[in-house]
Design an enzyme around this catalytic site. Sequence first.
Site, short mmCIF file in Angstrom:
data_model
loop_
_atom_site.label_atom_id
_atom_site.label_comp_id
_atom_site.label_asym_id
_atom_site.label_seq_id
_atom_site.Cartn_x
_atom_site.Cartn_y
_atom_site.Cartn_z
N SER B 135 -61.17 60.36 -24.03
CA SER B 135 -59.77 60.03 -23.76
C SER B 135 -59.08 61.21 -23.11
O SER B 135 -59.46 62.36 -23.32
CB SER B 135 -59.06 59.69 -25.07
OG SER B 135 -57.67 59.63 -24.87
N TYR B 148 -56.38 62.64 -33.37
CA TYR B 148 -57.18 61.81 -32.47
C TYR B 148 -57.63 62.63 -31.27
O TYR B 148 -58.79 62.62 -30.87
CB TYR B 148 -56.33 60.61 -32.03
CG TYR B 148 -56.97 59.71 -31.00
CD1 TYR B 148 -57.93 58.78 -31.37
CD2 TYR B 148 -56.59 59.77 -29.65
CE1 TYR B 148 -58.51 57.94 -30.42
CE2 TYR B 148 -57.16 58.93 -28.70
CZ TYR B 148 -58.11 58.02 -29.09
OH TYR B 148 -58.68 57.19 -28.16
#
Lengths: 452, 243
Positions: B135, B148
């Site tokens: 990501s 995250y």
Amino acid sequence: MKVSNWGNYPVVEANVSSFDDRERLRELVVSAPTIIPRGMGRCYGDSALNERIVSTLNFNRIVAFDEQTGTITCESGVTIAELLEVFGPRGWFPPVVPGTKFITIGGAVASDIHGKNDHVEGTFCDHVLAMELMTANGRVINCSRDQETELFRLTCGGMGLAGIILTITFRLKRITSAFIREETLAAADLDNLMALFDASAEWTYSVAWLDCLAVGRRQGRGVLLRGEHVEADESVGGRTREAAGLEGLPPLRGFHMKRMVRVPLYMPGMLLNGTSVRLFNSLYYYSRHARRKKHRVIDYDTFFFPLDSIRDWNRIYGRRGFVQYQCVLPLAVSREGSRRLLNEVAKSGFGACLAVLKLLRDNANGMISFPMAGYTLALDFPIRRGLFEMLDRMDRIVIDAGGRLCLCKDARMGGDTFRRSYPNAEAFARNVRMMTANKFRSLQSDRLGITK
Amino acid sequence: MRNALILGANSDIGKALARVLAANNHHLALAARDTARLASTASDLTIRHRADAATVEFDALDCDSHPEFYDGLAERPDIVVCIFGYLGHQTTAQSEFHEARKIIDTNFTGAVSILNIVADDFEKRGSGTIVGISSVAGDRGRGSNYIYGSAKAGFSAYLSGLRNRLAPAGAHVVTVKPGFVRTKMTAGMDLPFLLTADPERVARDIYRACRNGRNVVYTKWLWRYIMIAVRCIPESIFKRLRL
């Protein structure tokens, strides 16, 4: 996020959620005070709008397909475009297609859509065999013409108010080529145009465009298009397939997605004014009229979905959006009623670029399905001051004639108009209320007094 | 005809990628926890593309089961796509460690566990492509989602090292860094239109990256330049920004 449907009017601030399994949907349905399902948003007005929307687009699997009979079961978010891509090359075609292929099957059922073949093959729901529906309490119910018939009748053409359609089982139809034999016939006035429809009763597909700004003797002048699927081995227009330019081409080709041009921005609202619209209409009429070649063989996309080749074409109407006024008038008074409507439009000076005339047949699928035996007239109007007053006057003509307005196009009619034009309006509202306690509601259903 | 294994096939990107691969004549093994949902996806692929699609139960967090899972596959995959991930709740993860652990274990530990096994196999066979979905959040830690982000940063570093290790053997590793994607993970968020990709778009980009042997791809591509800019901001300024 801001959401509007194809007409860009009205625009609402909405919370949009999606699901790809029933458990997640059940949570959404049970927890939300009110909610409305939405697919591709190709209805024009406020049908699929609410402050809480559940999008069906992620719920788009094909569940079963029978290669022998063409019977398919799919989830509600599958689109006509996908069906064409997947099943076209295998020789199967959707039973009914509207003017765009970018709609979901769930939407096709909820609006009980009609197409160019309505006078022969009826609406989409005529071909639906069964459905699975999630009701307000999260229960899944199977319904069809033999089972839970009342729920079935509330769902066909019911604008998503009876529950959320999960799967639909329906029949595709056999085709042997991707091509359509199209004939173009020009008519000098409304009488001529309707005579052409009578003469085309045997054709599977027919539709007419008309110049709604032509007045007097030329009122209702237009062009009728009619078509048939080309058979793989047929000669075309008295010529062989080779001469028609089909030589060497496998008959079932061309079902992939084609490139699209895109309208990049909202056009300024003044672009479409009386003069430009008049010019467009005249040019279109004479170009078709003058065309020597009255029949041609074209691919299905060009015949059924000419506007799909321009992405976001709704933007040419500007940021304020547009409405499509679509009504149907009983056959006996179609001519007179259409005249009065066209007079009203001509008098008002609101130009409509796209005016479409089409013959429909009777429909008994849903309690508030739109079609009835008669002519339907559809007109696109950019939203301007004074437009809605003019449309109200048109409503009165439609009600007097015993006709009604198409719900998936509507963004503005009053509840009174709805009740006076749809004979089952009250019963529909009562049943929906009883069955769902108004869990499923849209701006439209509130406006029409179905859920309010 | 090649065999592709999709880990996390119930995700929106997983589903979209399965369609792209099936349309391009791949045999598929779809792996995820919820096999009932996998089965309906698989039957959709079979009808749509006449594709061969098997379903296998796979739990990213149950690392002990991974060797057996991989050995049990009916066919050795040529492409392994690691899609599973867990966004979690940043504020919960700050105060409750079990949430932080779930984020780290799903996005990093679980991925390392299964890809170690795949990497050994590919190295031995001297071929294969591993695709890891990391990501842009892993490119620089931000106050609003650094747990995250740090798990994805670890995963990006892992993929980069793995690419380095497998290159001599002839196996390839693709790192995919999506920006905003309209998926279940981001449902309800107000995402900027120009920077947000549909799962279908991400799937197309992944497939293309696989075929063209790309190393690191951003999707949408604009994110590469946004993240270059974000990384250039000096820490003394960055720490004061509300990101």
